[in-house]
Design an enzyme around this catalytic site. Structure first.
Site, PDB file in Angstrom:
ATOM      1  N   GLU A 131       4.714   1.992   0.138  1.00 37.22           N
ATOM      2  CA  GLU A 131       5.368   3.037   0.447  1.00 37.22           C
ATOM      3  C   GLU A 131       6.328   3.613   0.264  1.00 37.22           C
ATOM      4  OE1 GLU A 131       3.547   5.946   1.169  1.00 37.22           O
ATOM      5  OE2 GLU A 131       2.880   6.279   2.954  1.00 37.22           O
ATOM      6  N   HIS A 144      -5.201   2.594   3.371  1.00 36.12           N
ATOM      7  CA  HIS A 144      -5.345   1.099   4.449  1.00 36.12           C
ATOM      8  C   HIS A 144      -5.534   1.893   5.923  1.00 36.12           C
ATOM      9  CE1 HIS A 144      -1.736   3.575   6.678  1.00 36.12           C
ATOM     10  NE2 HIS A 144      -1.076   3.036   5.729  1.00 36.12           N
TER      11      HIS A 144
END
Length: 198
Positions: free
Chosen positions: A99, A14
């Site tokens: 994550e 990201h």
């Protein structure tokens, strides 16, 4: 443990968040992209759209972490490709691409505990073990291959990619830059990682 499919895939971490910029541990905390991160997502989208415009079809679908910093990055990529080529790629998410949970360490400065977490001698309180992250990353990537006819683009996170590096037999603790597209190709000897230059 399930083995990683030996098929090519693309990976995109990201774009930047404020916590990235401040070197804070993010983990599962759902922090949005900052202005730099949005610009990085735009740039990555145009880099990947360039490949499609050249007649390549590097990937056929996008599978993202549902955390907003990853999913918004994926949306920017999908939109850039659609605007430039008219090709609208399927975009889905997979919770196993989230994550790692760093538990009580989230929101705190990154410390020197990272290597001990990778080798399994330390787990942050309420956090997730590296071997668990690796296992779910493998499972998510294998599922991603089944969601399309060609290679997937995975849009996710830095620690999650360390889990995939471990599964590929590569050096594990290597920091992946924000929003730089990477192609992973299996070879007879090892995996080959190629980053697109800006």
């Amino acid at each position: 443990m399930t083995q990683l499919c030996t098929k090519p895939f693309w990976f995109l971490r990201h774009g930047e968040t404020e916590w990235n910029a401040r070197h804070l541990s993010q983990g599962r905390t759902d922090i949005p992209l900052n202005e730099t991160g949005l610009e990085q997502a735009r740039r990555a989208g145009h880099q990947l759209a360039d490949l499609f415009e050249k007649g390549e079809r590097p990937f056929t679908h996008i599978v993202s972490s549902p955390l907003k910093r990853a999913f918004v990055t994926a949306e920017y990529v999908r939109e850039a490709i659609a605007q430039r080529t008219g090709i609208t790629l399927p975009l889905s998410d997979d919770a196993d691409l989230q994550e790692v949970s760093f538990g009580v360490q989230e929101g705190k400065p990154m410390g020197d505990w990272y290597n001990t977490w990778i080798n399994g001698t330390f787990v942050p309180e309420q956090g997730e073990r590296f071997v668990t992250l690796k296992a779910r990353g493998i499972a998510a990537l294998n599922r991603a291959h089944d969601r399309g006819t060609g290679a997937p683009l995975i849009v996710a996170h830095g620690a999650l990619f360390r889990g995939l590096r471990a599964a590929m037999g590569l050096e594990i603790n290597v920091r992946l830059p924000n929003a730089v597209p990477l192609k992973a190709t299996p070879s007879e000897e090892n995996w080959v990682l190629e980053m697109l230059s800006a």
